[in-house]
Design a protein around this motif. Structure first.
Motif, PDB file in Angstrom:
ATOM      1  N   PHE A 131      11.139   0.222   3.431  1.00 51.42           N
ATOM      2  CA  PHE A 131      10.009   1.141   3.650  1.00 51.42           C
ATOM      3  C   PHE A 131      10.433   2.501   4.197  1.00 51.42           C
ATOM      4  O   PHE A 131       9.786   3.498   3.945  1.00 51.42           O
ATOM      5  N   LYS A 132      11.569   2.557   4.894  1.00 51.60           N
ATOM      6  CA  LYS A 132      12.005   3.860   5.422  1.00 51.60           C
ATOM      7  C   LYS A 132      12.347   4.812   4.271  1.00 51.60           C
ATOM      8  O   LYS A 132      12.097   6.014   4.359  1.00 51.60           O
ATOM      9  N   ASP A 133      12.889   4.273   3.183  1.00 50.86           N
ATOM     10  CA  ASP A 133      13.213   5.100   2.026  1.00 50.86           C
ATOM     11  C   ASP A 133      11.966   5.369   1.187  1.00 50.86           C
ATOM     12  O   ASP A 133      11.774   6.470   0.689  1.00 50.86           O
ATOM     13  N   TYR A 134      11.122   4.344   1.081  1.00 50.99           N
ATOM     14  CA  TYR A 134       9.863   4.522   0.366  1.00 50.99           C
ATOM     15  C   TYR A 134       9.068   5.670   0.998  1.00 50.99           C
ATOM     16  O   TYR A 134       8.490   6.501   0.313  1.00 50.99           O
ATOM     17  N   LEU A 135       9.091   5.725   2.325  1.00 50.62           N
ATOM     18  CA  LEU A 135       8.302   6.739   3.031  1.00 50.62           C
ATOM     19  C   LEU A 135       9.004   8.094   3.099  1.00 50.62           C
ATOM     20  O   LEU A 135       8.426   9.059   3.567  1.00 50.62           O
ATOM     21  N   SER A 136      10.249   8.157   2.630  1.00 51.61           N
ATOM     22  CA  SER A 136      10.956   9.438   2.740  1.00 51.61           C
ATOM     23  C   SER A 136      10.500  10.417   1.663  1.00 51.61           C
ATOM     24  O   SER A 136      10.665  11.620   1.826  1.00 51.61           O
ATOM     25  N   ALA A 137       9.944   9.924   0.574  1.00 51.82           N
ATOM     26  CA  ALA A 137       9.525  10.850  -0.481  1.00 51.82           C
ATOM     27  C   ALA A 137       8.340  10.327  -1.264  1.00 51.82           C
ATOM     28  O   ALA A 137       8.397  10.196  -2.476  1.00 51.82           O
ATOM     29  N   PRO A 138       7.242   9.997  -0.585  1.00 56.26           N
ATOM     30  CA  PRO A 138       6.109   9.471  -1.348  1.00 56.26           C
ATOM     31  C   PRO A 138       5.376  10.601  -2.074  1.00 56.26           C
ATOM     32  O   PRO A 138       5.238  11.681  -1.526  1.00 56.26           O
ATOM     33  N   PRO A 139       4.962  10.379  -3.308  1.00 55.68           N
ATOM     34  CA  PRO A 139       4.159  11.394  -3.983  1.00 55.68           C
ATOM     35  C   PRO A 139       2.897  11.661  -3.164  1.00 55.68           C
ATOM     36  O   PRO A 139       2.309  10.717  -2.635  1.00 55.68           O
ATOM     37  N   PRO A 140       2.523  12.925  -3.025  1.00 56.86           N
ATOM     38  CA  PRO A 140       1.454  13.267  -2.090  1.00 56.86           C
ATOM     39  C   PRO A 140       0.059  12.817  -2.520  1.00 56.86           C
ATOM     40  O   PRO A 140      -0.217  12.667  -3.697  1.00 56.86           O
ATOM     41  N   LYS A 146      -0.183   4.987  -0.918  1.00 53.64           N
ATOM     42  CA  LYS A 146      -0.223   4.715   0.521  1.00 53.64           C
ATOM     43  C   LYS A 146       0.413   3.360   0.788  1.00 53.64           C
ATOM     44  O   LYS A 146       0.164   2.393   0.066  1.00 53.64           O
ATOM     45  N   LEU A 147       1.197   3.315   1.845  1.00 51.77           N
ATOM     46  CA  LEU A 147       1.915   2.076   2.163  1.00 51.77           C
ATOM     47  C   LEU A 147       0.956   0.892   2.264  1.00 51.77           C
ATOM     48  O   LEU A 147       1.253  -0.217   1.825  1.00 51.77           O
ATOM     49  N   ILE A 148      -0.232   1.153   2.842  1.00 56.42           N
ATOM     50  CA  ILE A 148      -1.176   0.048   3.065  1.00 56.42           C
ATOM     51  C   ILE A 148      -1.607  -0.601   1.754  1.00 56.42           C
ATOM     52  O   ILE A 148      -1.966  -1.764   1.724  1.00 56.42           O
ATOM     53  N   ASN A 149      -1.550   0.142   0.662  1.00 51.66           N
ATOM     54  CA  ASN A 149      -1.977  -0.417  -0.618  1.00 51.66           C
ATOM     55  C   ASN A 149      -0.821  -0.980  -1.432  1.00 51.66           C
ATOM     56  O   ASN A 149      -0.933  -1.176  -2.643  1.00 51.66           O
ATOM     57  N   ARG A 150       0.297  -1.209  -0.772  1.00 51.67           N
ATOM     58  CA  ARG A 150       1.498  -1.702  -1.439  1.00 51.67           C
ATOM     59  C   ARG A 150       1.895  -3.065  -0.905  1.00 51.67           C
ATOM     60  O   ARG A 150       1.744  -3.319   0.289  1.00 51.67           O
ATOM     61  N   PRO A 151       2.448  -3.921  -1.782  1.00 52.23           N
ATOM     62  CA  PRO A 151       2.975  -5.178  -1.242  1.00 52.23           C
ATOM     63  C   PRO A 151       4.215  -4.906  -0.390  1.00 52.23           C
ATOM     64  O   PRO A 151       5.172  -4.302  -0.875  1.00 52.23           O
ATOM     65  N   LEU A 152       4.141  -5.316   0.866  1.00 53.99           N
ATOM     66  CA  LEU A 152       5.241  -5.069   1.812  1.00 53.99           C
ATOM     67  C   LEU A 152       5.668  -6.422   2.372  1.00 53.99           C
ATOM     68  O   LEU A 152       4.880  -7.130   2.986  1.00 53.99           O
ATOM     69  N   ILE A 153       6.909  -6.808   2.121  1.00 61.26           N
ATOM     70  CA  ILE A 153       7.423  -8.072   2.661  1.00 61.26           C
ATOM     71  C   ILE A 153       8.698  -7.802   3.400  1.00 61.26           C
ATOM     72  O   ILE A 153       9.639  -7.241   2.832  1.00 61.26           O
TER      73      ILE A 153
ATOM     74  N   LEU B 194      15.169   5.730  13.070  1.00 56.43           N
ATOM     75  CA  LEU B 194      15.342   6.952  13.858  1.00 56.43           C
ATOM     76  C   LEU B 194      14.852   8.222  13.182  1.00 56.43           C
ATOM     77  O   LEU B 194      14.234   9.060  13.809  1.00 56.43           O
ATOM     78  N   ARG B 195      15.162   8.357  11.904  1.00 53.13           N
ATOM     79  CA  ARG B 195      14.904   9.641  11.254  1.00 53.13           C
ATOM     80  C   ARG B 195      13.536   9.705  10.570  1.00 53.13           C
ATOM     81  O   ARG B 195      13.238  10.691   9.888  1.00 53.13           O
ATOM     82  N   LEU B 196      12.728   8.700  10.722  1.00 51.80           N
ATOM     83  CA  LEU B 196      11.399   8.754  10.104  1.00 51.80           C
ATOM     84  C   LEU B 196      10.649   9.976  10.616  1.00 51.80           C
ATOM     85  O   LEU B 196      10.599  10.212  11.824  1.00 51.80           O
ATOM     86  N   ASP B 197      10.068  10.753   9.698  1.00 53.38           N
ATOM     87  CA  ASP B 197       9.342  11.933  10.161  1.00 53.38           C
ATOM     88  C   ASP B 197       7.886  11.571  10.474  1.00 53.38           C
ATOM     89  O   ASP B 197       7.479  10.418  10.353  1.00 53.38           O
ATOM     90  N   GLN B 198       7.132  12.602  10.884  1.00 48.68           N
ATOM     91  CA  GLN B 198       5.760  12.352  11.311  1.00 48.68           C
ATOM     92  C   GLN B 198       4.897  11.733  10.215  1.00 48.68           C
ATOM     93  O   GLN B 198       4.114  10.828  10.468  1.00 48.68           O
ATOM     94  N   ASP B 199       5.057  12.233   8.996  1.00 47.10           N
ATOM     95  CA  ASP B 199       4.267  11.710   7.884  1.00 47.10           C
ATOM     96  C   ASP B 199       4.563  10.234   7.666  1.00 47.10           C
ATOM     97  O   ASP B 199       3.661   9.429   7.444  1.00 47.10           O
ATOM     98  N   ALA B 200       5.840   9.892   7.715  1.00 44.67           N
ATOM     99  CA  ALA B 200       6.227   8.503   7.498  1.00 44.67           C
ATOM    100  C   ALA B 200       5.644   7.631   8.606  1.00 44.67           C
ATOM    101  O   ALA B 200       5.128   6.546   8.359  1.00 44.67           O
ATOM    102  N   ARG B 201       5.705   8.118   9.842  1.00 47.61           N
ATOM    103  CA  ARG B 201       5.168   7.334  10.959  1.00 47.61           C
ATOM    104  C   ARG B 201       3.650   7.186  10.835  1.00 47.61           C
ATOM    105  O   ARG B 201       3.075   6.169  11.211  1.00 47.61           O
ATOM    106  N   ARG B 202       3.009   8.223  10.312  1.00 45.32           N
ATOM    107  CA  ARG B 202       1.563   8.119  10.124  1.00 45.32           C
ATOM    108  C   ARG B 202       1.229   7.039   9.087  1.00 45.32           C
ATOM    109  O   ARG B 202       0.254   6.314   9.230  1.00 45.32           O
TER     110      ARG B 202
END
Lengths: 334, 401
Positions: A131-140, A146-153, B194-202
């Motif tokens: 999820f850290k990589d998934y959240l690094s570049a999500p399409p806006p 949104k993570l909440i609408n994704r299967p997360l295991i 550690l490096r998660l930004d604000q958007d990711a944390r939200r």
């Protein structure tokens, strides 16, 4: 060999060629420069580019040349346009690739991704990405992402092949844009000046610099006119001032992209933060409330009112000024 | 009077204040801050220390009412300007605070008063005064057993169901601290975060709080064992069906017609939820929306989103004292958290204190004690409770016993 600029293999290949900015001006480099020109032109006119693999050398080398030209022009709207077009190309090409190839590319940018085989409701999920990589570049702003609408295991988001391609595409967009924005003081050889001015002409013909007529023509209230000018001069305006101008523009019909583009000129511009905030103000995020600009009273409190003109006396909010002046202008035109 | 409390704080920091060196990773890269005992309106920030003993020396000279450290790591933590600090990353932290969770017992012990029009009321303070609209609201809130149970329940669900199951965080990387007041801080020290930004944390916050869930995605209904929220929603629907089957005629958020519909279709719905059958069921959208909303309300965890999304946050230092309660920010083992009693487990004081009550105190259950005190009463109380009352300005310490 992938025509993807951030893949280590492509980078090594370009580095091995070891060319300099001076080489770009030489006659034997002409095909590369022409290809770079074509890539930028495609981005401007079609919004997408296409790989040309008949001469791989030319294709791969034309990328850094495109970046140099765009960094020289330093119009960040153009940079963004190019980044989107190139990223789109990469996304499309990736979708046609074999899973293993996509996996290799994702791992080359240090993403924690694994091949899986998971079927949920007839849908095949072929990748699990941390999820850290998934959240690094999500399409806006798409609820689907949104993570909440994704299967997360167990820390991993299950995604399909096309989703991983899309995530890499988004990564590419940031990567290319940042490359252009962060490349400082490029000195291009004299021989390229022709190409540079052709690019600039095409660009500004298609996308005129500003909506000059709107804010210059007296339909903007004095406060907003002043803020527009300050931003254009690249001044660092206060948070409240940013809030005021952004909400004002959003309410008179500017779209989110246009507002973000405007803020590119402020010195501490950060695209992700600005995007987040502007989308929030536009009511696309969070409370889903579209914000209004501060009232004239509040503008005064924050020291943002430069003094009233006669029309100001008839309104209580900068928006009122705009609506009134637009109505008057229409009447005049009739 | 104040000097007696200050002396107690000083003695605590001198004799009992120790931490295991590993509790705060990268000690040198953190910013430290404190509110001095003698200037409770001031925050001394941008402190940096190379090790714990140095910090301890400093606070023995400047006894703190509150002590904090940054969840963030910096290149130059002592720099006064955020840009110069050089942000390197931040721990992922969560705050569960009863202040943000409506509990029934608040009606009994919490009050609020509008500073502008003097309107007042009981229970959870409103954001704006219902009478005059002012946001200047003074509140008086108390710790109580029932409130704490709610916080404990939320903490357990956060750690077990969300952090461990869904986010795959290793239990050994999670530390839970009693906040010293009405909640818990959950620290995740995992290098990958550690490096998660604000958007990711939200996004993580939204996941845990159930914000932005898309109802359409649950039609046709998910199966019980599906990962993430899909399985959770399926389980929630199953639980509601069981309640209806047992004859419950009222379920919060659902209409009578909803319940009738669910009852009539219960067999096909259960078949659709069951992992071992191929059944599929599409729910009418308005009903599905109400169901999902209800289930999210029950299953989401009420964390304070500001704490998690702020990547430059100051948070209470482990083992420090909370200046409003005198209770210690205490590490809590999850296996015994349900037994947690702050006035026993989050204090270093073993003695009793004689105290004179000077202002009204609501009826409270604190640990094993039921308090019902009126102004003028002189009583001997466990020292932790007496200190709490004194710090709230409701009583004066007479003597240590």
């Amino acid at each position: 060999m992938q025509n993807i600029p951030f893949v280590p293999k492509a980078q090594e290949y370009i580095a091995e060629k070891g060319f300099t900015l001076e080489d770009i001006g030489k006659e034997y480099f002409k095909p590369v420069v022409n290809r770079a020109y074509q890539r930028i032109l495609d981005a401007i006119l079609k919004g997408s580019t296409k790989s040309r693999l008949d001469d791989l050398d030319v294709e791969l080398l034309s990328y850094p040349v495109s970046i140099a030209i765009l960094a020289f022009i330093k119009d960040l709207r153009l940079a963004s346009r190019f980044a989107i077009a190139e990223a789109r190309r990469i996304g499309l090409e990736l979708r046609r690739e074999h899973e293993n190839k996509i996996l290799e590319i994702a791992r080359s940018i240090s993403w924690d991704v694994h091949l899986v085989n998971y079927v949920i409701r007839d849908e095949l999920y072929t990748f699990a990405i941390h999820f850290k990589d998934y959240l690094s570049a999500p399409p806006p702003n798409d609820p689907f992402w949104k993570l909440i609408n994704r299967p997360l295991i167990n820390g991993y988001v299950l995604i399909r092949k096309q989703d991983l391609a899309r995530l890499i595409e988004e990564y590419a967009r940031h990567y290319i844009y940042n490359k252009i924005a962060s490349t400082e003081s490029v000195r291009l050889p004299e021989t390229l000046s022709d190409i540079v001015s052709k690019i600039a002409d095409t660009w500004y013909k298609k996308y005129p610099r500003e909506r000059e007529e709107a804010y210059g023509g007296g339909v903007f209230p004095p406060c907003m006119r002043k803020l527009m000018e300050e931003i254009k001069r690249g001044q660092n305006i206060s948070h409240m001032a940013r809030f005021a101008i952004a909400t004002f523009l959003l309410n008179i019909g500017y779209d989110v992209e246009e507002v973000i583009d405007l803020f590119r000129r402020v010195p501490d511009f950060n695209e992700r933060i600005t995007r987040y905030q502007v989308e929030h103000l536009a009511g696309l995020r969070g409370s889903k409330i579209k914000y209004l600009p501060p009232s004239c009273k509040n503008m005064k409190t924050f020291g943002l009112c430069p003094g009233e003109d006669p029309l100001c006396l008839k309104v209580r909010n900068p928006l009122g000024y705009y609506r009134l002046s637009m109505r008057r202008r229409k009447k005049d035109e009739q | 009077m104040n000097s007696k409390i200050k002396q107690l704080f000083f003695e605590y920091y001198r004799d009992n204040f120790t931490i295991d060196e590993t509790v705060i990773g990268s000690f040198r890269q953190r910013e430290y801050a404190l509110v001095p005992f003698d200037a409770p309106d001031k925050m001394v920030r941008h402190l940096a220390f190379s090790e714990f003993s140095e910090l301890k020396k400093y606070i023995l000279r400047n006894v703190p009412l509150h002590l904090y450290y940054s969840t963030a790591y910096y290149n130059t933590p002592q720099a006064r300007n955020m840009d110069e600090k050089g942000w390197l990353g931040a721990d992922l932290v969560f705050d569960i605070d009863v202040d943000h969770i409506p509990t029934k017992c608040k009606e009994e012990h919490d009050t609020w008063r509008c500073l502008d029009c003097n309107a007042e009321g009981k229970g959870m303070p409103p954001e704006k005064c219902p009478k005059c609209g002012s946001s200047r609201i003074d509140k008086e809130v108390w710790v109580c057993n029932k409130c704490l149970m709610v916080a404990i329940d939320e903490t357990l669900r956060l750690v077990e169901e969300f952090l461990c199951d869904d986010f795959g965080i290793n239990r050994k990387d999670i530390a839970v601290y009693f906040s010293g007041h009405r909640g818990f801080h959950i620290h995740v020290e995992d290098k990958r975060m550690l490096r998660l930004d604000q958007d990711a944390r939200r996004e993580i916050v939204d996941y845990i709080k159930g914000n932005g869930i898309k109802v359409e995605l649950f039609n046709p209904l998910p199966k019980l064992s599906e990962p993430g929220w899909r399985g959770t929603i399926a389980q929630g629907i199953y639980e509601i069906l069981s309640m209806i089957n047992e004859g419950n005629e009222f379920i919060e958020g659902l209409t009578e017609r909803d319940i009738k519909y669910l009852y009539e279709h219960r067999e096909s719905i259960i078949k659709a939820l069951d992992d071992n059958t191929i059944g599929s069921f599409r729910m009418p959208k308005p009903l599905l929306r109400r169901l999902v909303e209800q289930i999210v309300n029950r299953k989401a965890v009420n964390i304070d989103e500001r704490v998690t999304t702020d990547i430059k946050r100051l948070i209470r230092f482990p083992e420090s004292l909370h200046g409003k309660t005198g209770l210690k920010v205490t590490k809590v083992d999850l296996s015994v958290i349900t037994e947690f009693d702050p006035f026993n487990d989050a204090t270093w004081l073993q003695t009793s204190i004689k105290i004179k009550v000077i202002e009204r105190i609501p009826k409270l259950e604190l640990g094993s004690l039921k308090l019902d005190l009126s102004p003028g009463d002189i009583v001997i109380l466990p020292a932790s409770i007496a200190l709490y009352i004194a710090l709230r300005g409701k009583g004066e310490m007479v003597e240590l016993i």
